[in-house]
Design a protein around this motif. Structure first.
Motif, PDB file in Angstrom:
ATOM      1  N   ALA A 168      43.153  37.779  33.098  1.00 54.75           N
ATOM      2  CA  ALA A 168      44.018  38.698  33.853  1.00 54.75           C
ATOM      3  C   ALA A 168      44.475  39.839  32.953  1.00 54.75           C
ATOM      4  CB  ALA A 168      45.214  37.951  34.432  1.00 54.75           C
ATOM      5  N   ALA A 169      44.758  39.536  31.700  1.00 58.99           N
ATOM      6  CA  ALA A 169      45.187  40.579  30.766  1.00 58.99           C
ATOM      7  C   ALA A 169      44.023  41.511  30.414  1.00 58.99           C
ATOM      8  CB  ALA A 169      45.759  39.945  29.499  1.00 58.99           C
ATOM      9  N   ILE A 170      42.853  40.942  30.190  1.00 58.41           N
ATOM     10  CA  ILE A 170      41.688  41.744  29.773  1.00 58.41           C
ATOM     11  C   ILE A 170      41.205  42.646  30.908  1.00 58.41           C
ATOM     12  CG2 ILE A 170      39.247  41.564  29.111  1.00 58.41           C
ATOM     13  CD1 ILE A 170      40.049  38.822  27.767  1.00 58.41           C
ATOM     14  N   GLY A 171      41.197  42.089  32.123  1.00 59.89           N
ATOM     15  CA  GLY A 171      40.588  42.770  33.267  1.00 59.89           C
ATOM     16  C   GLY A 171      39.145  42.308  33.405  1.00 59.89           C
ATOM     17  N   ALA A 172      38.731  41.989  34.603  1.00 57.24           N
ATOM     18  CA  ALA A 172      37.394  41.419  34.800  1.00 57.24           C
ATOM     19  C   ALA A 172      36.978  41.549  36.250  1.00 57.24           C
ATOM     20  CB  ALA A 172      37.392  39.938  34.388  1.00 57.24           C
ATOM     21  N   GLY A 173      35.682  41.370  36.461  1.00 56.36           N
ATOM     22  CA  GLY A 173      35.151  41.243  37.816  1.00 56.36           C
ATOM     23  C   GLY A 173      34.507  39.878  37.950  1.00 56.36           C
ATOM     24  N   ILE A 174      34.613  39.284  39.116  1.00 56.87           N
ATOM     25  CA  ILE A 174      33.994  37.986  39.362  1.00 56.87           C
ATOM     26  C   ILE A 174      32.824  38.222  40.317  1.00 56.87           C
ATOM     27  CG2 ILE A 174      34.340  35.669  40.300  1.00 56.87           C
ATOM     28  CD1 ILE A 174      37.254  35.896  39.445  1.00 56.87           C
ATOM     29  N   VAL A 175      31.626  37.955  39.828  1.00 54.85           N
ATOM     30  CA  VAL A 175      30.432  38.187  40.629  1.00 54.85           C
ATOM     31  C   VAL A 175      30.120  36.922  41.417  1.00 54.85           C
ATOM     32  CG1 VAL A 175      28.006  38.885  40.582  1.00 54.85           C
ATOM     33  CG2 VAL A 175      29.582  39.727  38.823  1.00 54.85           C
ATOM     34  N   VAL A 176      29.972  37.070  42.731  1.00 57.21           N
ATOM     35  CA  VAL A 176      29.696  35.901  43.568  1.00 57.21           C
ATOM     36  C   VAL A 176      28.447  36.174  44.404  1.00 57.21           C
ATOM     37  CG1 VAL A 176      32.158  35.349  43.666  1.00 57.21           C
ATOM     38  CG2 VAL A 176      31.130  36.613  45.544  1.00 57.21           C
ATOM     39  N   SER A 177      27.758  35.092  44.711  1.00 56.65           N
ATOM     40  CA  SER A 177      26.564  35.186  45.540  1.00 56.65           C
ATOM     41  C   SER A 177      26.784  34.293  46.747  1.00 56.65           C
ATOM     42  CB  SER A 177      25.351  34.701  44.721  1.00 56.65           C
ATOM     43  OG  SER A 177      24.165  34.998  45.388  1.00 56.65           O
ATOM     44  N   GLY A 178      26.395  34.781  47.914  1.00 57.91           N
ATOM     45  CA  GLY A 178      26.622  33.991  49.117  1.00 57.91           C
ATOM     46  C   GLY A 178      25.569  34.257  50.158  1.00 57.91           C
ATOM     47  N   PRO A 179      25.704  33.649  51.321  1.00 58.19           N
ATOM     48  CA  PRO A 179      24.713  33.833  52.384  1.00 58.19           C
ATOM     49  C   PRO A 179      24.534  35.304  52.759  1.00 58.19           C
ATOM     50  CG  PRO A 179      26.210  32.021  52.901  1.00 58.19           C
ATOM     51  CD  PRO A 179      26.757  32.685  51.691  1.00 58.19           C
ATOM     52  N   GLU A 180      25.561  36.133  52.530  1.00 56.14           N
ATOM     53  CA  GLU A 180      25.459  37.555  52.888  1.00 56.14           C
ATOM     54  C   GLU A 180      25.096  38.433  51.696  1.00 56.14           C
ATOM     55  OE1 GLU A 180      29.173  38.501  54.789  1.00 56.14           O
ATOM     56  OE2 GLU A 180      28.975  36.769  56.123  1.00 56.14           O
ATOM     57  N   GLY A 181      24.758  37.834  50.564  1.00 59.13           N
ATOM     58  CA  GLY A 181      24.365  38.610  49.393  1.00 59.13           C
ATOM     59  C   GLY A 181      25.374  38.510  48.262  1.00 59.13           C
ATOM     60  N   GLU A 182      25.295  39.479  47.332  1.00 60.90           N
ATOM     61  CA  GLU A 182      26.128  39.449  46.133  1.00 60.90           C
ATOM     62  C   GLU A 182      27.259  40.450  46.256  1.00 60.90           C
ATOM     63  OE1 GLU A 182      24.272  38.837  42.093  1.00 60.90           O
ATOM     64  OE2 GLU A 182      25.037  40.882  41.831  1.00 60.90           O
ATOM     65  N   ARG A 183      28.415  40.140  45.697  1.00 63.13           N
ATOM     66  CA  ARG A 183      29.515  41.093  45.639  1.00 63.13           C
ATOM     67  C   ARG A 183      30.350  40.771  44.405  1.00 63.13           C
ATOM     68  NH1 ARG A 183      34.618  39.424  48.758  1.00 63.13           N
ATOM     69  NH2 ARG A 183      34.427  37.162  48.942  1.00 63.13           N
ATOM     70  N   THR A 184      31.213  41.719  44.041  1.00 57.59           N
ATOM     71  CA  THR A 184      32.090  41.519  42.888  1.00 57.59           C
ATOM     72  C   THR A 184      33.545  41.614  43.346  1.00 57.59           C
ATOM     73  OG1 THR A 184      30.450  42.474  41.383  1.00 57.59           O
ATOM     74  CG2 THR A 184      32.717  42.380  40.597  1.00 57.59           C
ATOM     75  N   ILE A 185      34.334  40.636  42.942  1.00 64.46           N
ATOM     76  CA  ILE A 185      35.755  40.592  43.306  1.00 64.46           C
ATOM     77  C   ILE A 185      36.562  40.914  42.049  1.00 64.46           C
ATOM     78  CG2 ILE A 185      37.611  39.133  44.217  1.00 64.46           C
ATOM     79  CD1 ILE A 185      35.357  37.297  45.367  1.00 64.46           C
ATOM     80  N   ASP A 186      37.492  41.855  42.161  1.00 60.24           N
ATOM     81  CA  ASP A 186      38.363  42.146  41.020  1.00 60.24           C
ATOM     82  C   ASP A 186      39.131  40.877  40.643  1.00 60.24           C
ATOM     83  OD1 ASP A 186      39.764  44.747  39.588  1.00 60.24           O
ATOM     84  OD2 ASP A 186      41.113  43.027  39.786  1.00 60.24           O
ATOM     85  N   PHE A 187      39.230  40.618  39.350  1.00 56.88           N
ATOM     86  CA  PHE A 187      39.866  39.375  38.915  1.00 56.88           C
ATOM     87  C   PHE A 187      41.263  39.209  39.516  1.00 56.88           C
ATOM     88  CE2 PHE A 187      42.229  36.469  36.358  1.00 56.88           C
ATOM     89  CZ  PHE A 187      41.309  35.478  36.068  1.00 56.88           C
ATOM     90  N   LEU A 188      42.019  40.304  39.571  1.00 49.18           N
ATOM     91  CA  LEU A 188      43.411  40.192  40.040  1.00 49.18           C
ATOM     92  C   LEU A 188      43.493  39.951  41.544  1.00 49.18           C
ATOM     93  CD1 LEU A 188      45.131  42.941  37.863  1.00 49.18           C
ATOM     94  CD2 LEU A 188      44.992  40.474  37.440  1.00 49.18           C
ATOM     95  N   ASP A 189      42.374  40.128  42.253  1.00 44.78           N
ATOM     96  CA  ASP A 189      42.348  39.853  43.698  1.00 44.78           C
ATOM     97  C   ASP A 189      41.745  38.495  44.021  1.00 44.78           C
ATOM     98  OD1 ASP A 189      43.387  42.376  44.197  1.00 44.78           O
ATOM     99  OD2 ASP A 189      41.396  43.297  44.310  1.00 44.78           O
ATOM    100  N   PHE A 190      41.266  37.800  43.004  1.00 46.23           N
ATOM    101  CA  PHE A 190      40.532  36.545  43.268  1.00 46.23           C
ATOM    102  C   PHE A 190      41.477  35.412  43.677  1.00 46.23           C
ATOM    103  CE2 PHE A 190      38.582  32.513  42.039  1.00 46.23           C
ATOM    104  CZ  PHE A 190      37.393  32.602  42.734  1.00 46.23           C
ATOM    105  N   HIS A 191      42.526  35.179  42.901  1.00 48.43           N
ATOM    106  CA  HIS A 191      43.486  34.128  43.245  1.00 48.43           C
ATOM    107  C   HIS A 191      44.530  34.699  44.204  1.00 48.43           C
ATOM    108  CE1 HIS A 191      41.868  32.844  39.259  1.00 48.43           C
ATOM    109  NE2 HIS A 191      41.786  31.688  39.881  1.00 48.43           N
ATOM    110  N   LEU A 192      44.867  33.939  45.223  1.00 50.98           N
ATOM    111  CA  LEU A 192      45.761  34.432  46.271  1.00 50.98           C
ATOM    112  C   LEU A 192      47.169  33.874  46.087  1.00 50.98           C
ATOM    113  CD1 LEU A 192      43.389  33.952  49.363  1.00 50.98           C
ATOM    114  CD2 LEU A 192      43.618  35.950  47.870  1.00 50.98           C
ATOM    115  N   LEU A 193      48.153  34.687  46.451  1.00 50.94           N
ATOM    116  CA  LEU A 193      49.524  34.193  46.507  1.00 50.94           C
ATOM    117  C   LEU A 193      49.638  33.174  47.642  1.00 50.94           C
ATOM    118  CD1 LEU A 193      51.413  37.572  46.044  1.00 50.94           C
ATOM    119  CD2 LEU A 193      51.254  35.706  44.378  1.00 50.94           C
TER     120      LEU A 193
END
Ligand code: SF4
Length: 324
Positions: A168-193
């Motif tokens: 979270a401090a460094i900043g990152a993207g999380i790359v995911v692959s799924g039935p609809e293809g690949e996308r990248t989620i910003d690290f700070l948006d990955f975990h939900l409140l």
């Protein structure tokens, strides 16, 4: 323990086309515990250990691409991580035990679930395990693994990861692959409140698989540190932790990153506190002001009010350490 089917994926495509109510098995250090105590109940466990996701590579633009199956031990000791992302290496080595770090993976660490005892006992009211049943922790014992930042009247469990605080401090993207293809989620948006739906913990869609984490390029001239405060010196979750990255020039702070663990319902980036430091001298008074700002919105519960001054002290001490 309930029975489940076992399947082995040879390709990412096979993994993401798994049947409904499947769980991906990597290191298994969290999943299998929760299956044994009947908190997680997958119909199928899909073993992804044969997927080619175990490399760490520097990208041409300076970012660092980490395979989902890289173990916590390998990541902590990687030469680039040790030199350019010390906060991440230190965070990883502060977590769990050597044996667990040898098995636990990068993606598994992202996906680990809360340590709230009411969640794990299988019988207490718990909105995360049994939506709508209530939260036993709010009026119960809420000292060590419950948060003061990002809580709701539905759930107050703290996020348990050390690795995620550093990311979270460094900043990152999380790359995911799924039935609809690949996308990248910003690290700070990955975990939900937790909000009104604490059972929804992350931004993954059904059958999406984390394939990589891509760390932002390191800040030029940065120094970083992870400080973890806990009830005992090893094999214990954080009461409060602070991951900081600071770059100074000409006697002032050029860039500062502050993330917190043990006190938030997700890995907690203290953006306003960081902003308060930029362009200022790296003094004790300015660090204390940043720490005060970081907890401006904190809400204490009956047994965990001590986490506010503890978390503030963690920020001041970790900043002081990197500036010294
Ligand atoms: Fe469940 Fe969250 Fe309440 Fe713990 S804090 S009992 S995980 S709803």
């Amino acid at each position: 323990m309930r029975t489940f089917d076992y399947a082995r994926a040879e390709t990412t495509g096979q993994a993401v086309s798994s049947a409904d109510n499947s769980a991906f098995l990597a290191g298994g250090t969290n999943l299998l515990d929760l299956v044994k105590i009947d908190i997680m109940r997958p119909d199928t466990v899909v073993d992804i250990n044969r997927l080619p996701l175990k490399t760490i590579e520097r990208m041409p633009d300076g970012r660092l691409k980490i395979g989902a199956l890289v173990s916590n031990t390998t990541l902590a000791h990687d030469p680039i991580v040790r030199s350019d992302y010390a906060v991440l290496s230190e965070a990883l080595l502060s977590g769990a035990s050597t044996q667990l770090r040898n098995k636990a993976t990068t993606a598994g660490n992202l996906m680990q679930r809360v340590r709230c005892p009411y969640f794990r006992d299988g019988v207490s009211a718990c909105n995360k395990r049994d939506p709508g049943s209530g939260c036993s922790a709010i009026g119960g014992f809420n000292r060590s693994v419950h948060a003061v930042l990002g809580t709701s009247d539905k759930c107050i469990a703290s996020h348990p990861s050390d690795m995620c605080v550093a990311m979270a401090a460094i900043g990152a993207g999380i790359v995911v692959s799924g039935p609809e293809g690949e996308r990248t989620i910003d690290f700070l948006d990955f975990h939900l409140l937790p909000g009104d739906s604490p059972e929804q913990e992350h931004a993954l869609k059904p059958n999406e698989l984390i394939t990589h984490v891509i760390l932002d390029a390191p800040i030029r001239g940065n120094r970083s540190h992870y400080l973890k405060l806990r009830d005992r010196a090893s094999y214990q979750f954080a009461l409060a932790s602070s991951g900081v990255i600071v770059a100074t020039s000409g006697g002032v702070v050029q860039d500062a990153r502050i993330a917190l663990g043990g006190v938030g319902t997700k890995p907690w980036r203290a953006s306003r506190a960081e902003q308060s430091l930029r362009g200022k001298a790296p003094t004790q008074a300015n660090f204390e002001e940043a720490a005060r700002i970081a907890f401006e919105d904190a809400k204490a519960y009956k047994h965990n009010a001590f986490k506010i001054p503890l978390g503030q002290q963690a920020i001041v001490r970790s900043l002081t350490t990197v500036i010294a």
